[in-house]
Design a protein around this motif. Structure first.
Motif, PDB file in Angstrom:
ATOM      1  N   TYR A 285     -10.739  16.704  -6.841  1.00 26.21           N
ATOM      2  CA  TYR A 285     -10.692  16.746  -5.381  1.00 26.21           C
ATOM      3  C   TYR A 285     -10.864  18.166  -4.842  1.00 26.21           C
ATOM      4  CZ  TYR A 285      -9.153  11.859  -4.906  1.00 26.21           C
ATOM      5  OH  TYR A 285      -9.085  10.496  -4.921  1.00 26.21           O
TER       6      TYR A 285
ATOM      7  N   GLU B 159     -12.456   7.893   1.568  1.00 28.15           N
ATOM      8  CA  GLU B 159     -12.262   7.454   0.181  1.00 28.15           C
ATOM      9  C   GLU B 159     -13.250   6.337  -0.171  1.00 28.15           C
ATOM     10  OE1 GLU B 159     -11.265   7.808  -2.675  1.00 28.15           O
ATOM     11  OE2 GLU B 159      -9.740   9.348  -2.662  1.00 28.15           O
TER      12      GLU B 159
ATOM     13  N   PRO C 175      -9.503  -0.250   1.690  1.00 20.14           N
ATOM     14  CA  PRO C 175     -10.942  -0.292   1.958  1.00 20.14           C
ATOM     15  C   PRO C 175     -11.354  -1.027   3.235  1.00 20.14           C
ATOM     16  CG  PRO C 175     -10.517  -0.708  -0.355  1.00 20.14           C
ATOM     17  CD  PRO C 175      -9.178  -0.616   0.305  1.00 20.14           C
TER      18      PRO C 175
ATOM     19  N   ASP D 129       0.761   7.901   8.390  1.00 18.03           N
ATOM     20  CA  ASP D 129       0.925   6.658   7.629  1.00 18.03           C
ATOM     21  C   ASP D 129       1.865   5.756   8.431  1.00 18.03           C
ATOM     22  OD1 ASP D 129       0.573   5.991   4.260  1.00 18.03           O
ATOM     23  OD2 ASP D 129       1.753   4.661   5.547  1.00 18.03           O
TER      24      ASP D 129
ATOM     25  N   ILE E 285      -5.047  10.527   6.489  1.00 16.07           N
ATOM     26  CA  ILE E 285      -4.630   9.207   6.982  1.00 16.07           C
ATOM     27  C   ILE E 285      -4.385   8.307   5.773  1.00 16.07           C
ATOM     28  CG2 ILE E 285      -5.124   7.364   8.637  1.00 16.07           C
ATOM     29  CD1 ILE E 285      -5.391  10.150   9.893  1.00 16.07           C
TER      30      ILE E 285
ATOM     31  N   PRO F 225     -14.154   2.621  -1.655  1.00 19.75           N
ATOM     32  CA  PRO F 225     -15.559   2.444  -1.318  1.00 19.75           C
ATOM     33  C   PRO F 225     -15.776   2.748   0.158  1.00 19.75           C
ATOM     34  CG  PRO F 225     -14.452   0.308  -1.456  1.00 19.75           C
ATOM     35  CD  PRO F 225     -13.430   1.329  -1.810  1.00 19.75           C
TER      36      PRO F 225
ATOM     37  N   ILE G 195      -3.079   7.758  -2.226  1.00 23.43           N
ATOM     38  CA  ILE G 195      -3.940   8.763  -2.874  1.00 23.43           C
ATOM     39  C   ILE G 195      -4.025  10.019  -2.002  1.00 23.43           C
ATOM     40  CG2 ILE G 195      -6.152   8.003  -1.881  1.00 23.43           C
ATOM     41  CD1 ILE G 195      -5.590   9.059  -5.546  1.00 23.43           C
TER      42      ILE G 195
ATOM     43  N   HIS H 118     -17.192   5.169  -9.498  1.00 27.77           N
ATOM     44  CA  HIS H 118     -17.290   6.609  -9.774  1.00 27.77           C
ATOM     45  C   HIS H 118     -18.276   6.867 -10.917  1.00 27.77           C
ATOM     46  CE1 HIS H 118     -13.931   8.074  -7.358  1.00 27.77           C
ATOM     47  NE2 HIS H 118     -13.189   7.074  -7.798  1.00 27.77           N
TER      48      HIS H 118
ATOM     49  N   ALA I 275      -0.903   7.825   2.867  1.00 22.52           N
ATOM     50  CA  ALA I 275      -0.131   8.729   2.001  1.00 22.52           C
ATOM     51  C   ALA I 275      -0.017   8.230   0.559  1.00 22.52           C
ATOM     52  CB  ALA I 275       1.256   8.949   2.599  1.00 22.52           C
TER      53      ALA I 275
ATOM     54  N   GLN J  83     -15.064  12.357  -6.263  1.00 20.11           N
ATOM     55  CA  GLN J  83     -14.554  13.628  -6.806  1.00 20.11           C
ATOM     56  C   GLN J  83     -14.808  13.770  -8.306  1.00 20.11           C
ATOM     57  OE1 GLN J  83     -12.659  11.002  -6.426  1.00 20.11           O
ATOM     58  NE2 GLN J  83     -10.928  11.003  -7.827  1.00 20.11           N
TER      59      GLN J  83
ATOM     60  N   HIS K 264     -11.776   1.257   6.333  1.00 21.66           N
ATOM     61  CA  HIS K 264     -12.588   2.481   6.311  1.00 21.66           C
ATOM     62  C   HIS K 264     -13.614   2.533   7.448  1.00 21.66           C
ATOM     63  CE1 HIS K 264     -11.842   3.312   1.705  1.00 21.66           C
ATOM     64  NE2 HIS K 264     -10.736   3.273   2.426  1.00 21.66           N
TER      65      HIS K 264
HETATM   66  N1  LIG Z   1     -11.122   8.395  -5.497  1.00 25.01           N
HETATM   67  C1  LIG Z   1     -10.215   7.867  -6.284  1.00 25.01           C
HETATM   68  O1  LIG Z   1     -10.161   8.160  -7.482  1.00 25.01           O
HETATM   69  C2  LIG Z   1      -9.210   6.893  -5.711  1.00 25.01           C
HETATM   70  C3  LIG Z   1      -8.026   6.620  -6.393  1.00 25.01           C
HETATM   71  C4  LIG Z   1      -7.102   5.735  -5.805  1.00 25.01           C
HETATM   72  C5  LIG Z   1      -7.405   5.132  -4.580  1.00 25.01           C
HETATM   73  N2  LIG Z   1      -8.597   5.406  -3.979  1.00 25.01           N
HETATM   74  C6  LIG Z   1      -8.966   4.762  -2.700  1.00 25.01           C
HETATM   75  O2  LIG Z   1      -8.090   5.282  -1.684  1.00 25.01           O
HETATM   76  C7  LIG Z   1      -7.841   4.264  -0.718  1.00 25.01           C
HETATM   77  C8  LIG Z   1      -6.316   4.089  -0.583  1.00 25.01           C
HETATM   78  O3  LIG Z   1      -5.821   3.653  -1.825  1.00 25.01           O
HETATM   79  P1  LIG Z   1      -4.289   3.926  -2.226  1.00 25.01           P
HETATM   80  O4  LIG Z   1      -4.180   3.583  -3.666  1.00 25.01           O
HETATM   81  O5  LIG Z   1      -3.860   5.255  -1.763  1.00 25.01           O
HETATM   82  O6  LIG Z   1      -3.575   2.802  -1.345  1.00 25.01           O
HETATM   83  P2  LIG Z   1      -2.035   2.746  -0.912  1.00 25.01           P
HETATM   84  O7  LIG Z   1      -1.776   1.355  -0.514  1.00 25.01           O
HETATM   85  O8  LIG Z   1      -1.186   3.396  -1.961  1.00 25.01           O
HETATM   86  O9  LIG Z   1      -1.988   3.715   0.365  1.00 25.01           O
HETATM   87  C9  LIG Z   1      -2.594   3.377   1.583  1.00 25.01           C
HETATM   88  C10 LIG Z   1      -1.658   3.826   2.692  1.00 25.01           C
HETATM   89  O10 LIG Z   1      -2.286   3.542   3.959  1.00 25.01           O
HETATM   90  C11 LIG Z   1      -1.229   3.225   4.869  1.00 25.01           C
HETATM   91  N3  LIG Z   1      -1.807   2.515   6.018  1.00 25.01           N
HETATM   92  C12 LIG Z   1      -2.316   1.258   6.060  1.00 25.01           C
HETATM   93  N4  LIG Z   1      -2.791   0.985   7.298  1.00 25.01           N
HETATM   94  C13 LIG Z   1      -2.566   2.084   8.054  1.00 25.01           C
HETATM   95  C14 LIG Z   1      -2.848   2.442   9.401  1.00 25.01           C
HETATM   96  N5  LIG Z   1      -3.438   1.586  10.237  1.00 25.01           N
HETATM   97  N6  LIG Z   1      -2.465   3.679   9.851  1.00 25.01           N
HETATM   98  C15 LIG Z   1      -1.854   4.565   9.021  1.00 25.01           C
HETATM   99  N7  LIG Z   1      -1.570   4.283   7.718  1.00 25.01           N
HETATM  100  C16 LIG Z   1      -1.920   3.063   7.248  1.00 25.01           C
HETATM  101  C17 LIG Z   1      -0.276   2.388   4.055  1.00 25.01           C
HETATM  102  O11 LIG Z   1       1.016   2.384   4.628  1.00 25.01           O
HETATM  103  C18 LIG Z   1      -0.321   3.088   2.700  1.00 25.01           C
HETATM  104  O12 LIG Z   1       0.727   4.039   2.543  1.00 25.01           O
HETATM  105  C19 LIG Z   1      -8.557   3.007  -1.216  1.00 25.01           C
HETATM  106  O13 LIG Z   1      -9.800   2.913  -0.564  1.00 25.01           O
HETATM  107  C20 LIG Z   1      -8.751   3.259  -2.700  1.00 25.01           C
HETATM  108  O14 LIG Z   1      -9.901   2.614  -3.214  1.00 25.01           O
HETATM  109  C21 LIG Z   1      -9.488   6.283  -4.516  1.00 25.01           C
END
Ligand SMILES: NC(=O)c1ccc[n+]([C@@H]2O[C@H](COP(=O)([O-])OP(=O)(O)OC[C@H]3O[C@@H](n4cnc5c(N)ncnc54)[C@H](O)[C@@H]3O)[C@@H](O)[C@H]2O)c1
Length: 364
Positions: free
Chosen positions: A298, A100, A80, A41, A15, A102, A19, A189, A17, A129, A83
Motif C-alpha cells: 500500500y 479498494e 464492494p 465508519d 471510509i 473490486p 482494511i 490481484h 475501518a 497494491q 463502491h
Molecule cells: N486490496 C486488498 O488486498 C484487500 C484486502 C481486504 C479487503 N479488501 C477490500 O476492501 C473492501 C472492504 O473490505 P474489509 O475486509 O475491510 O471489510 P470490513 O467489513 O472489515 O470493513 C468495511 C467497513 O465499512 C463500514 N461501512 C459499511 N457501510 C458504511 C457506510 N455507509 N459508511 C461508513 N462506513 C461503512 C463497516 O462498518 C465496516 O467497518 C472490500 O471491497 C474488500 O474487497 C481489499
C-alpha cells in the motif's frame, strides 16, 4: 517520493475501518505526502480503535466528510456493493478517489464511473497494491532492458484458506453484496499482475465451483487465458487450501520468472530470474541487483499516487485498468456460465456487460 517532487500534503478521509487500518499504516509511512484527517465508519468503535492512537478524528457520517472542503482525497474501503455510489459522490464533491478492489459491480458501472471521472477534473485510482515491491520492479527493469523477450506462458496459483470465520461478516459470500467470489475478490490481484506483465487478455475459458464453504459465490476456479500478444496463461484458484499461498511463474522468451509464495504481497519476496541462455545470466543479475525499492504494498501504491497528483509520471494503476479488471472477471463468469470461450472486449449488449451475475436469481 523525493521531497523535490512533492507539491502539497494531501488531506485524506479513509471510509471504512476494516482494511482501512492497513491503508492508515501505509499513509503514516508517507507523512510528507499524506495526512489522514478522518476515519469514517458507521461503527464508531472500529473507527476510534484505529484512529485514536494517532489523534485522528472519526466520523460516522459520510455526507459530512464529502462536504468538508479541506479533504482532498476520499479513500473507499467499503464493502464492494457500495463502491460505485460512493466513488461517484466523491468525484462530484470534487475529491480525488482511491477505491479498494473490486472497483465496481459491472462493466457498465465502470463505464458510468469513467464518464463521471472525465467530467470531474479529478483522478481515480483503483487499488492493486500487489504491484508494488522490489520483485515487480526488478521484472519491469528486466523488461525495460530488453532482457525478457516475448511472453510465452504463465501459471498463477491463488490457493488460500477461508472458512466460517471469514464468511461470518454479513456482506461476504453473496452476489448482492460481495458481488462475486474468489475470482472477483481474491485472484483479481494476481490476474492484475498477469496483465501488468503479459498485456491485455484476448479470450478466456473457465470453470468455477463452490466447494469449500456454504456460500452463494464461487470459491474454486480454473481459468485459461489467451493474451492479445498470443501468450497463454492458466490460473488455479481455491479458498480451501491448507494455508495461504500465491505463486506466479512467467516464462518469457529469454527469461523464466518464479515468485515466492507470500500470499498478499508477492512482490516483497525474492523472485528467481533465470536466463534461458546461460551467458545472459550475469546481465540479468546486474539489472536485478541495481533495483532499489523504498516503499512497497500500500505504501508503494500511495507513493505512486502522490507522484501522479504532483504532476509527475508515476507507475500508477489507471482507472481504465480498474475497468479492465472488472471486464476480465465478467468474461470469466460468462465463460464459466455458458461453457465456452469468451472474447474481449465484452459486447455492450451482453447481459454480462450489465451484471457480473445476470442470472443469479434463476434456479439452476
Ligand atoms: N486490496 C486488498 O488486498 C484487500 C484486502 C481486504 C479487503 N479488501 C477490500 O476492501 C473492501 C472492504 O473490505 P474489509 O475486509 O475491510 O471489510 P470490513 O467489513 O472489515 O470493513 C468495511 C467497513 O465499512 C463500514 N461501512 C459499511 N457501510 C458504511 C457506510 N455507509 N459508511 C461508513 N462506513 C461503512 C463497516 O462498518 C465496516 O467497518 C472490500 O471491497 C474488500 O474487497 C481489499
Amino acid at each position: 517520493m523525493t521531497s523535490a517532487l512533492k507539491a502539497k500534503t494531501l488531506s485524506v478521509a479513509i471510509i471504512g475501518a476494516g482494511i482501512g487500518a492497513e491503508h492508515l499504516q501505509a499513509y503514516l509511512q508517507l507523512p510528507e505526502s499524506f495526512r489522514v484527517q478522518v476515519v469514517c465508519d458507521l461503527d464508531d468503535r472500529k473507527a476510534s480503535e484505529i484512529s485514536s492512537p494517532h489523534g485522528i478524528a472519526v466520523s460516522a457520517n459520510l455526507l459530512d466528510v464529502m462536504a468538508d472542503p479541506s479533504i482532498d482525497l476520499i479513500d473507499i474501503c467499503l464493502p464492494p456493493h457500495l463502491h460505485f455510489e460512493v466513488a461517484v459522490q466523491a468525484l462530484k464533491a470534487g475529491k480525488h478517489v482511491i477505491c479498494e478492489k473490486p472497483l465496481v459491480s459491472s462493466v457498465s458501472e465502470a463505464d458510468d464511473l469513467l464518464r463521471v471521472l472525465a467530467q470531474s477534473g479529478k483522478q481515480l485510482f483503483p487499488v492493486f497494491q500487489y504491484r508494488y515491491g522490489p520483485a515487480t520492479m526488478q521484472l519491469q527493469a528486466l523488461i525495460d532492458n530488453e532482457l525478457a523477450g516475448r511472453p510465452f506462458a504463465a501459471s498463477i496459483e491463488t490457493h488460500w484458506n477461508r472458512g466460517a470465520d471469514y464468511y461470518s461478516v454479513p456482506w461476504r459470500g453473496t452476489y448482492a453484496s460481495e458481488q462475486g467470489g474468489a475470482v472477483l475478490c481474491h485472484a483479481i490481484h494476481n490476474h492484475d499482475l498477469l496483465c501488468r506483465f503479459f498485456g491485455p487478455v484476448k479470450r478466456v475459458s473457465a470453470m468455477t465451483a463452490t466447494r469449500v464453504n456454504p456460500i452463494e459465490t464461487e470459491d474454486c476456479a480454473s481459468i485459461s487465458f489467451e493474451m492479445l500478444n498470443g501468450a497463454l496463461a492458466s490460473s488455479s484458484i481455491t479458498l480451501g487450501a491448507a494455508n495461504d499461498t500465491t505463486r506466479l511463474r512467467f516464462c518469457f522468451e529469454n527469461l523464466t520468472v518464479e515468485s515466492g509464495t507470500t500470499p498478499y504481497a508477492p512482490a516483497i519476496d525474492n523472485w528467481v530470474f533465470t536466463a534461458r541462455e546461460k551467458e545472459s545470466q550475469p546481465d540479468i543479475d546486474r539489472v536485478v541487483s541495481a533495483v532499489k525499492c523504498e516503499h512497497f504494498g500500500y505504501a508503494g501504491f500511495f507513493d505512486a499516487i502522490a507522484e501522479a497528483l504532483s504532476g509527475h509520471t508515476a507507475n500508477i494503476v489507471s482507472a481504465t485498468e480498474g475497468r479492465q479488471s472488472i471486464e476480465l472477471v465478467s468474461a470469466v463468469y460468462q465463460a464459466a456460465k455458458e461453457q465456452r470461450t469468451v472474447t474481449l472486449p465484452l459486447d455492450t449488449n451482453s447481459d454480462f456487460y450489465h451484471s457480473l451475475h445476470p442470472f443469479s436469481g434463476e434456479q439452476s
